[in-house]
Scaffold this motif. Structure first.
Motif, PDB file in Angstrom:
ATOM      1  N   VAL A  87      35.852 -59.104 -13.689  1.00  0.00           N
ATOM      2  CA  VAL A  87      36.446 -57.765 -13.618  1.00  0.00           C
ATOM      3  C   VAL A  87      36.225 -56.982 -14.923  1.00  0.00           C
ATOM      4  CG1 VAL A  87      38.605 -56.479 -13.342  1.00  0.00           C
ATOM      5  CG2 VAL A  87      38.031 -58.300 -11.725  1.00  0.00           C
ATOM      6  N   GLU A 121      34.875 -58.669  -7.644  1.00  0.00           N
ATOM      7  CA  GLU A 121      35.250 -57.440  -8.365  1.00  0.00           C
ATOM      8  C   GLU A 121      35.726 -56.373  -7.395  1.00  0.00           C
ATOM      9  OE1 GLU A 121      31.330 -56.978 -10.479  1.00  0.00           O
ATOM     10  OE2 GLU A 121      32.496 -55.394 -11.430  1.00  0.00           O
ATOM     11  N   PHE A 127      39.502 -51.671  -8.429  1.00  0.00           N
ATOM     12  CA  PHE A 127      38.088 -51.346  -8.566  1.00  0.00           C
ATOM     13  C   PHE A 127      37.780 -49.846  -8.476  1.00  0.00           C
ATOM     14  CE2 PHE A 127      33.729 -50.665  -7.073  1.00  0.00           C
ATOM     15  CZ  PHE A 127      33.045 -51.268  -8.112  1.00  0.00           C
TER      16      PHE A 127
END
Ligand code: C2E
Ligand code: CA
Ligand code: CA
Ligand code: CA
Length: 276
Positions: A87, A121, A127
């Motif tokens: 991430v 992710e 996100f």
């Protein structure tokens, strides 16, 4: 014999312990790398097969690891995915890539940028907000950004939702390594993609037998029906480029046109001359 078995178990436990320690060390080092700017992004040109114009650049991350040297993504993306460090890592790559595209634009080069995003992710609820923040801070137009995902997104509902939202925000979506994962025609027609990337394993097999040619033609026809463009990966020879152009593939990427390099040593040509 019993005693020997016990020793073996102890040796095994010791090895496990060492592996766990090494992994812990790698994780700590990777976190430090992300925080202290040891990650570098290289860019590889993508060319329009009809005109030879360099239209965009794929961002590919590397790790300048002290005492080790420059590591390719295969050495650490897996660990990043398993530990969740993907991430913050992905955010750094995205920032660098968007920033670079804005710089190119300022230099009069009209290049899009394409960034690899792991399913892990994408499934993280932060996100889209992060992506929008990066676009806002760098000033990149959403239409200049493509994110590349693999077929594994289909097995992940939150990631799929995120992907739909990304596309609604005007960012292009490419399906990477197409045909090597769990391709599903049903998903393909349900979720639109802008670009289908023909995996390098197909390109490499060109000329070996007629089946590869047939399969690539089918992928191009399928993409066409779905309103997507195709990018062939791993082009190393003029013969491969010629065949793909004749087959109607839109774009190509590979060592024939340029290897991934730092932005500073990016080839300033805006188009490539086709060898034939
Ligand atoms: P990919 O997305 O399929 O990227 C293409 C890979 O093929 C790159 O390897 C590139 O250097 C290599 N390549 C390009 N043209 C040629 C060619 O003509 N011949 C050969 N033999 N190879 C070629 P790289 O840079 O080692 O990246 C490996 C994989 O790591 C990528 O595969 C992608 O899945 C992943 N990756 C790279 N950067 C990132 C990132 O920022 N985030 C995430 N999540 N994954 C990344
Ligand atoms: Ca890719
Ligand atoms: Ca690929
Ligand atoms: Ca790949």
């Amino acid at each position: 014999a019993k005693r020997e078995g016990g020793n073996r178990v102890r040796l095994f436990q010791q090895e496990m312990g060492e592996q766990a320690l090494a992994r812990q060390r790698d994780k700590t080092d990777l976190r430090t790398a992300i925080e202290t700017g040891q990650l570098v992004v290289h860019y590889q040109p993508i060319v329009d097969l009809a005109t030879g114009a360099v239209t965009s650049a794929e961002a590919l991350v590397r790790w300048q690891r002290p005492g080790t040297g420059l590591l390719g993504p295969d050495a650490f993306i897996g660990l990043a995915e398993e530990t969740g460090l993907i991430v913050p890592l992905g955010e750094k790559v995205l920032e660098s890539a968007c920033d670079q595209a804005v710089r190119w634009h300022a230099e009069g080069r009209s290049l899009g940028v394409t960034v690899n995003v792991s399913t892990r992710e994408l499934s993280n609820s932060g996100f889209l907000p992060r992506l929008e923040r990066v676009l806002a801070t760098t000033g990149l137009q959403p239409g200049r950004l493509t994110i590349e995902v693999t077929e594994s997104v289909w097995a992940d509902e939150p990631a799929m939702r995120s992907l739909v939202a990304v596309r609604d925000a005007g960012i292009r979506v490419a399906l990477d390594d197409f045909g090597t994962g769990y391709s599903s025609l049903s998903y393909l027609q349900r979720y639109p993609f802008d670009i289908v990337k023909v995996d390098s394993s197909f390109t490499r097999a060109l000329g070996n037998n007629g089946r590869t040619e047939g399969v690539i033609r089918c992928i191009i026809a399928l993409a066409d029906v779905l309103g997507a463009k195709t990018v062939a990966e791993g082009i190393e020879t003029p013969q491969q480029a010629d065949w793909l152009r004749a087959a109607g593939c839109s774009y190509a990427q590979g060592y024939l046109f340029g290897k991934p390099t730092e932005a500073a040593s990016w080839d300033t040509r805006t188009s490539v001359a086709f060898p034939s």
